[in-house]
Design a protein around this motif. Structure first.
Motif, PDB file in Angstrom:
ATOM      1  N   GLY A  17      -0.311   0.807  -7.949  1.00  0.00           N
ATOM      2  CA  GLY A  17      -0.397   0.962  -9.390  1.00  0.00           C
ATOM      3  C   GLY A  17      -1.476   0.111 -10.028  1.00  0.00           C
ATOM      4  N   TYR A  18      -2.126  -0.750  -9.215  1.00  0.00           N
ATOM      5  CA  TYR A  18      -3.177  -1.606  -9.747  1.00  0.00           C
ATOM      6  C   TYR A  18      -4.452  -1.428  -8.933  1.00  0.00           C
ATOM      7  N   ALA A  19      -5.575  -1.431  -9.633  1.00  0.00           N
ATOM      8  CA  ALA A  19      -6.866  -1.191  -8.984  1.00  0.00           C
ATOM      9  C   ALA A  19      -7.273  -2.366  -8.114  1.00  0.00           C
ATOM     10  N   GLN A  20      -7.828  -2.034  -6.969  1.00  0.00           N
ATOM     11  CA  GLN A  20      -8.402  -3.028  -6.088  1.00  0.00           C
ATOM     12  C   GLN A  20      -9.923  -2.969  -6.201  1.00  0.00           C
ATOM     13  N   THR A  33      -7.441   2.194  -4.173  1.00  0.00           N
ATOM     14  CA  THR A  33      -6.801   2.450  -5.457  1.00  0.00           C
ATOM     15  C   THR A  33      -6.169   3.831  -5.507  1.00  0.00           C
ATOM     16  N   PHE A  34      -6.810   4.844  -4.909  1.00  0.00           N
ATOM     17  CA  PHE A  34      -6.237   6.189  -5.010  1.00  0.00           C
ATOM     18  C   PHE A  34      -5.298   6.530  -3.850  1.00  0.00           C
ATOM     19  N   GLU A  35      -5.121   5.612  -2.902  1.00  0.00           N
ATOM     20  CA  GLU A  35      -4.254   5.935  -1.771  1.00  0.00           C
ATOM     21  C   GLU A  35      -2.809   6.158  -2.190  1.00  0.00           C
ATOM     22  N   ALA A  36      -2.326   5.397  -3.168  1.00  0.00           N
ATOM     23  CA  ALA A  36      -0.941   5.587  -3.615  1.00  0.00           C
ATOM     24  C   ALA A  36      -0.734   6.996  -4.142  1.00  0.00           C
ATOM     25  N   ALA A  37      -1.759   7.559  -4.815  1.00  0.00           N
ATOM     26  CA  ALA A  37      -1.651   8.926  -5.331  1.00  0.00           C
ATOM     27  C   ALA A  37      -1.597   9.930  -4.188  1.00  0.00           C
ATOM     28  N   THR A  64       4.728  -5.131  -4.709  1.00  0.00           N
ATOM     29  CA  THR A  64       4.267  -6.469  -5.045  1.00  0.00           C
ATOM     30  C   THR A  64       3.254  -6.387  -6.181  1.00  0.00           C
ATOM     31  N   GLY A  65       3.405  -7.213  -7.191  1.00  0.00           N
ATOM     32  CA  GLY A  65       2.477  -7.197  -8.310  1.00  0.00           C
ATOM     33  C   GLY A  65       1.181  -7.894  -7.968  1.00  0.00           C
ATOM     34  N   PRO A  66       0.129  -7.657  -8.767  1.00  0.00           N
ATOM     35  CA  PRO A  66      -1.166  -8.262  -8.466  1.00  0.00           C
ATOM     36  C   PRO A  66      -1.141  -9.782  -8.495  1.00  0.00           C
ATOM     37  N   ALA A  67      -0.431 -10.392  -9.444  1.00  0.00           N
ATOM     38  CA  ALA A  67      -0.404 -11.850  -9.522  1.00  0.00           C
ATOM     39  C   ALA A  67       0.262 -12.448  -8.281  1.00  0.00           C
ATOM     40  N   THR A  92      -6.878  -6.459  -8.848  1.00  0.00           N
ATOM     41  CA  THR A  92      -7.075  -6.734 -10.274  1.00  0.00           C
ATOM     42  C   THR A  92      -5.792  -6.488 -11.049  1.00  0.00           C
ATOM     43  N   ASP A  93      -5.845  -6.802 -12.336  1.00  0.00           N
ATOM     44  CA  ASP A  93      -4.732  -6.519 -13.243  1.00  0.00           C
ATOM     45  C   ASP A  93      -4.913  -5.190 -13.966  1.00  0.00           C
ATOM     46  N   LEU A  94      -5.893  -4.408 -13.544  1.00  0.00           N
ATOM     47  CA  LEU A  94      -6.183  -3.134 -14.198  1.00  0.00           C
ATOM     48  C   LEU A  94      -5.293  -2.029 -13.626  1.00  0.00           C
ATOM     49  N   PRO A  95      -4.507  -1.349 -14.434  1.00  0.00           N
ATOM     50  CA  PRO A  95      -3.662  -0.259 -13.922  1.00  0.00           C
ATOM     51  C   PRO A  95      -4.512   0.901 -13.394  1.00  0.00           C
TER      52      PRO A  95
END
Length: 262
Positions: A32-35, A120-124, A9-12, A252-255
């Protein structure tokens, strides 16, 4: 259990769902997007928050600051008043409500701090085969007040808050390596192993979020947490402050790649 939202799901789209009233933790959403954690305070307290963040960067890594009265900015094609799934309003350090938007308490003198989040780093971590127990269980990550004190700043003082994830013992070094590449969203753990060393007496009773089991063969691993400023607000008792509800971040919209060190 929480209502599912696909990690793709995208941020928007995620913000639109939250604006429409969906309330759930944001771990695993919009991969893929920062929280971001939120701390919103009147302008006369903003310098103290900024100084508190500068003195405690592990717990309060700043992604951005919105000037007084601003509700959006380059990092967010949305509205900080409405686009997190749930907020907490504090008056004199006491929680008075948990609304799904804060438009009714908004003032033109409010300054918004966006603070990096370990989601944010959990996906990694997951991409390298390290599962997240709270995501698997569909619950919020467990968070704990510790006996470690933050460096005070102006009117603000309080304890370090940490999030905990069980990590297989043979993957702890990998978890440290992976998360250390994300210093802008808390980076490497602050502690591995015995919770008593942090003054935590019972992992089954987190101060925020939900308990998860630490399976045999796993170690509890603790990261600095963006709920730390909320603990400072509760201790320092300013007249007004607004935050996200723990675990219910602003997406956020920040990758993520903006915050990853090669």
């Amino acid at each position: 259990m929480t209502e599912p939202l696909n990690g793709a799901t995208g941020p928007a789209e995620a913000r639109e769902r939250f604006r429409a009233g969906l309330v759930r933790p944001t771990a695993g959403i919009a991969d893929g997007y920062a929280q971001a954690n939120l701390m919103i305070v009147p302008q006369d307290l903003a310098f103290d928050v900024l100084l508190f963040a500068q003195r405690n960067p592990k717990a309060l890594p700043l992604l951005g600051v919105l000037e007084a009265g601003r509700v959006s900015g380059p990092a967010l094609a949305g509205d900080v008043r409405t686009d997190a799934p749930q907020y907490v309003v504090y008056r004199d350090g006491v929680e008075v409500e948990r609304p799904t938007d804060v438009a009714h308490v908004w003032r033109d003198d409010l300054v918004t701090f966006l603070i990096g989040c370990s989601f944010t780093f959990e996906a990694a971590l997951v991409a390298e085969g390290i599962r997240m127990a709270h995501q698997d269980a569909g619950v919020n990550v467990p968070m704990y007040r510790t006996s470690r004190r933050c460096e005070p700043a102006g009117a603000l003082r309080g304890p370090l808050v940490v999030s905990m994830r069980p990590i297989p013992a043979d993957r702890v070094a990998d978890a440290v390596r992976i998360t250390s590449r994300y210093p802008a969203v808390h980076g490497a753990p602050v502690h591995v192993g015995d919770p008593a060393a942090l003054g935590i007496t019972d992992l089954s009773a987190p101060d925020f979020g939900d308990a998860v089991e630490v399976p045999e063969g796993c170690l509890p691993v603790f990261w600095a947490c963006g709920v730390t400023p909320q603990a400072a607000i509760m201790e320092s008792r300013p007249p007004l402050a607004i935050s996200h509800a723990p675990g219910h971040m602003l997406i956020t919209d920040l990758p993520d790649r903006m915050f990853q060190i090669p």
